[in-house]
Design an enzyme around this catalytic site. Structure first.
Site, PDB file in Angstrom:
ATOM      1  N   MET A   1      43.775  45.922  39.697  1.00 28.19           N
ATOM      2  CA  MET A   1      43.713  44.143  38.925  1.00 28.19           C
ATOM      3  C   MET A   1      41.693  44.296  39.488  1.00 28.19           C
ATOM      4  O   MET A   1      41.532  44.611  38.968  1.00 28.19           O
ATOM      5  CB  MET A   1      43.502  43.695  40.265  1.00 28.19           C
ATOM      6  CG  MET A   1      45.538  42.935  39.991  1.00 28.19           C
ATOM      7  SD  MET A   1      45.693  41.232  40.061  1.00 28.19           S
ATOM      8  CE  MET A   1      46.274  40.772  41.376  1.00 28.19           C
ATOM      9  N   CYS A   2      41.304  43.367  39.754  1.00 25.99           N
ATOM     10  CA  CYS A   2      39.828  42.779  40.396  1.00 25.99           C
ATOM     11  C   CYS A   2      39.566  41.761  39.540  1.00 25.99           C
ATOM     12  O   CYS A   2      40.528  41.568  38.815  1.00 25.99           O
ATOM     13  CB  CYS A   2      38.790  44.042  39.515  1.00 25.99           C
ATOM     14  SG  CYS A   2      38.644  45.750  40.431  1.00 25.99           S
ATOM     15  N   GLY A   3      38.561  41.175  40.251  1.00 21.36           N
ATOM     16  CA  GLY A   3      38.045  39.952  39.205  1.00 21.36           C
ATOM     17  C   GLY A   3      36.619  39.455  39.182  1.00 21.36           C
ATOM     18  O   GLY A   3      36.063  40.282  39.593  1.00 21.36           O
TER      19      GLY A   3
ATOM     20  N   ARG B   1      42.569  38.708  43.448  1.00 21.08           N
ATOM     21  CA  ARG B   1      42.047  39.986  42.907  1.00 21.08           C
ATOM     22  C   ARG B   1      42.024  41.079  42.905  1.00 21.08           C
ATOM     23  O   ARG B   1      42.107  41.816  42.964  1.00 21.08           O
ATOM     24  CB  ARG B   1      41.561  39.548  41.538  1.00 21.08           C
ATOM     25  CG  ARG B   1      42.915  38.104  40.471  1.00 21.08           C
ATOM     26  CD  ARG B   1      41.740  37.934  39.136  1.00 21.08           C
ATOM     27  NE  ARG B   1      42.299  39.397  38.464  1.00 21.08           N
ATOM     28  CZ  ARG B   1      43.036  39.477  37.986  1.00 21.08           C
ATOM     29  NH1 ARG B   1      43.135  38.716  37.257  1.00 21.08           N
ATOM     30  NH2 ARG B   1      43.279  40.773  37.115  1.00 21.08           N
TER      31      ARG B   1
END
Lengths: 240, 298
Positions: free
Chosen positions: B1-3, B32
Site C-alpha cells: 500500500m503506502c499513502g 495505508r
C-alpha cells in the site's frame, strides 16, 4: 430476528431518512442501510468513505451526496444506489442485481466481477472497467481507461465515448459496444457485426440508462471474443 | 500500500496553513501506511543560505560536535537547531559539499535533505504520532509532500521512510515497487550519485536528480523516467518551485488530484482531500497513466 427487522421496516418505509456522516460513523450508516427492508435514504458528507452502501440486499433507494471511496455499492442486490459525486476504486464490484448510478467519474475496476443489475456512470471511468464481468450491464456516458472487460465472461458494456488500450483482452462472451474510438484491442478481442438482435439489445440498455433516441445505436461498434483462446492449443502457448 | 499526500499552494494567504492542512491530509492516509511516515516542507528560504536536515541513528550523537567538525571541514560558519531526533543545519552558500561531508563522516546520522527551502522529517511508527512529535501542523510554506509507508522493498527504518531527497531542494515519494533499482543504482553511482540505503525509491530520487543536473526540466526528467524505471509507481515530486505527479503505464497504484485557484492537491485516496478548503468547487480527476502532471511557481 424477524421482529427487529419488521421494526426497522416500519420506521423506514414511510419516510425519507437522512443519514449525515458528519455525525454518524460509516458502520452506523451501513448497518442502518443493511437492516432496512424498504424506503429511501439520503446520505450526506461521505467524504470519500470506503465500502459505503455495500452489501445491500433489499430494494431500498439510497442517494449519496458527495464523493465516495472504494467499493461503494459493492455486492449490491436489489437496491438502487445513486452517487451524486465521484466514486473510488471498485464501485459496484461484484454486484448481483439492482442499480448503481455514479453521477460523476468512476475510478479503477468499476463493476469488477459483477454478476447482474445495471451500473450507469455519467462521467468517465478509468482503468479495468468491468474486469472479469459475469453478467452485469454497464453503461458509461463518457470514456473508459485501459484493460476494460479483461476476461469478461458475460454481460454488456456500453461506452458512449472512447476506450483505452487493450479493450476486451482475453474476453469470453461479454458484449462490448463502443461509440467512439478504441485505442487498441486486447488479445482475442475483435470488432463484430451489429445484427438486429444487437441493435435491440443496445437500445434496451440505453433506455435503461435513461439515454434517449438522440444517441443512435447505428453509431456503435460491437466488440467481442474471436474465441481462439478458449481451449488450450499448443500453437497459442505464447499467448497464455 | 503506502499513502501519499501533496499540497502545492497558489494562494499566498494559505501559506501559514500549509502544515496544518498537510497534517490533516496525512492523518487520513495512516491506514495505508502505518509503519513509518515522513514529510517534506518547502518553507521560506533565506537567499544565499542552505538548510540540511538530518536525523540521528545513534542516541549518543552530539550535534554540537558534528557542527564543529563540519565547520572545520568546510571552513564556513555552521548553525544548527535540534528538533527531537532531527537537526536542521544552516550554512551560507551552497550546501552540497556539506551534505557530502556529513554522509561520509557522520555514519551515526542520515542526511534527509539539502537546499534553500526544503526541510524533510521522518519517523518510524504511527504517522499521526510522527507528525505531532515533529510539529508538522506548525509549518508554513509554499508546498509540502507527505508519505505513510507500508514497507515492501526494504526494512522499516527512518532511512527507508519517504520522502527521499538526493538533490538540492528536490524530493520524491513513491507508492509501489521498482524492479530494476539494483542495476540502475550501480549505473547512477558510476555517474556520481550517492545513495544512503538499499531502498528502491531512493534510486528513483537519484535518477531524477541526475537527469535534472544534466539539464532536464522536472517534466523532462519524468518523461525519461517512463523509459528507464521498471515497476509499479505513483510518484509525487517536489522541487524548489515545482510539484509533479507521474503514474506508471498500467496505473497500478491509486491517485486522485484536485485543483482550485488556491491550490493543487494530490491524495492516494479522495478522503485525503476531503477537508481541503474549497474542495466542493475543486476540479477533481484521476491522473492518467504514463502522463506527467507538473506545476511551477514562476
Amino acid at each position: 430476528m424477524p421482529s427487529v427487522r419488521m421494526g426497522v421496516k416500519t420506521a423506514h418505509d414511510t419516510r425519507n431518512t437522512s443519514l449525515d456522516m458528519a455525525s454518524l460513523s460509516l458502520r452506523q450508516v451501513n448497518e442502518t442501510l443493511q437492516k432496512a427492508e424498504a424506503g429511501a435514504f439520503a446520505v450526506a458528507n461521505p467524504r470519500g468513505a470506503h465500502a459505503l452502501a455495500a452489501g445491500l440486499t433489499t430494494p431500498i433507494d439510497v442517494t449519496i451526496d458527495g464523493h465516495v471511496g472504494y467499493y461503494c455499492g459493492g455486492m449490491n442486490q436489489e437496491a438502487s444506489v445513486t452517487i451524486n459525486g465521484n466514486a473510488g476504486t471498485g464501485v459496484a464490484e461484484n454486484m448481483m442485481s439492482g442499480r448503481v448510478h455514479v453521477k460523476g467519474d468512476a475510478s479503477q475496476s468499476a463493476g469488477a466481477t459483477g454478476c447482474g443489475g445495471l451500473l450507469v456512470i455519467d462521467g468517465n471511468a478509468s482503468a479495468r472497467l468491468g474486469i472479469s464481468l459475469r453478467g452485469l450491464d454497464i453503461v458509461v456516458k463518457g470514456s473508459i481507461g485501459h484493460m476494460a472487460a479483461f476476461m469478461a465472461q458475460a454481460g454488456n458494456i456500453v461506452v458512449l465515448g472512447d476506450a483505452g488500450d487493450a479493450l476486451g483482452d482475453s474476453i469470453y462472451e461479454a458484449r462490448l459496444f463502443v461509440r467512439g474510438k478504441v485505442k487498441s484491442l486486447g488479445t482475442d478481442c475483435i470488432a463484430k457485426e451489429m445484427r438486429e438482435e444487437h441493435r435491440t439489445l443496445l437500445r434496451g440498455l440505453l433506455d435503461a440508462a435513461g439515454i434517449g433516441p438522440e444517441v443512435d445505436v447505428a453509431e456503435f461498434t460491437r466488440y467481442g471474443s474471436a474465441r481462439t483462446l478458449y481451449h488450450f492449443h499448443i500453437d497459442n502457448l505464447g499467448s497464455y | 500500500m503506502c499513502g501519499i499526500v501533496g499540497l502545492f499552494l497558489k494562494d499566498k494567504a494559505l501559506e501559514p496553513e500549509l502544515g496544518r492542512l498537510t497534517a490533516a491530509m496525512l492523518h487520513e492516509m495512516c491506514g495505508r501506511g502505518p509503519d513509518s511516515a515522513g514529510f517534506a516542507v518547502y518553507g521560506s528560504g533565506a537567499g544565499g543560505t542552505s538548510k540540511i536536515c538530518a536525523v540521528r541513528r545513534a542516541s549518543n550523537l552530539d550535534w554540537a560536535d558534528v557542527a564543529k567538525r563540519l565547520e572545520q571541514a568546510i571552513g564556513r560558519k555552521v548553525r544548527y537547531e535540534i528538533i527531537e531526533d532531527h537537526a536542521v543545519i544552516r550554512i551560507d552558500g551552497d550546501g552540497t559539499a556539506a551534505r557530502t561531508w556529513l554522509i561520509e563522516n557522520v555514519p551515526e546520522a542520515t542526511v534527509l535533505s539539502e537546499g534553500e527551502a526544503i526541510e524533510i522529517y521522518k519517523g518510524v511508527g504511527d504517522p499521526d504520532a510522527i507528525s505531532e512529535r515533529l510539529r508538522l501542523a506548525s509549518f508554513s510554506g509554499t508546498h509540502a509532500i507527505g508519505h505513510t509507508r507500508m514497507a515492501t522493498e526494504s526494512a522499516v527504518t527512518i532511512a527507508g521512510s519517504h520522502p527521499f531527497s538526493t538533490g538540492r531542494d528536490t524530493c520524491l515519494v513513491h507508492n509501489g515497487s521498482l524492479s530494476n533499482h539494483n542495476r540502475l543504482r550501480e549505473t547512477l553511482r558510476r555517474h556520481g550519485e550517492r545513495f544512503q540505503t538499499e531502498n528502491d525509491t531512493e534510486v528513483a530520487a537519484g535518477y531524477l536528480s541526475w537527469r535534472m543536473k544534466a539539464g532536464d526540466s522536472l517534466e523532462q526528467s519524468l518523461e525519461h523516467a517512463l523509459d528507464d524505471l521498471d515497476g509499479f509507481y505513483t510518484f509525487v515530486v517536489g522541487t524548489r518551485d515545482g510539484f509533479a505527479v507521474l503514474r506508471d503505464p498500467i496505473a497500478c497504484k491509486p491517485a486522485v488530484m484536485a485543483e482550485t485557484d488556491a491550490w493543487v492537491a494530490f491524495g492516494s485516496e479522495f478522503r485525503a482531500l476531503a477537508a481541503l478548503p474549497g474542495i466542493d468547487a475543486a476540479r477533481i480527476w484521476e491522473p492518467a497513466p504514463a502522463t506527467v502532471y507538473a506545476w511551477s511557481r514562476s
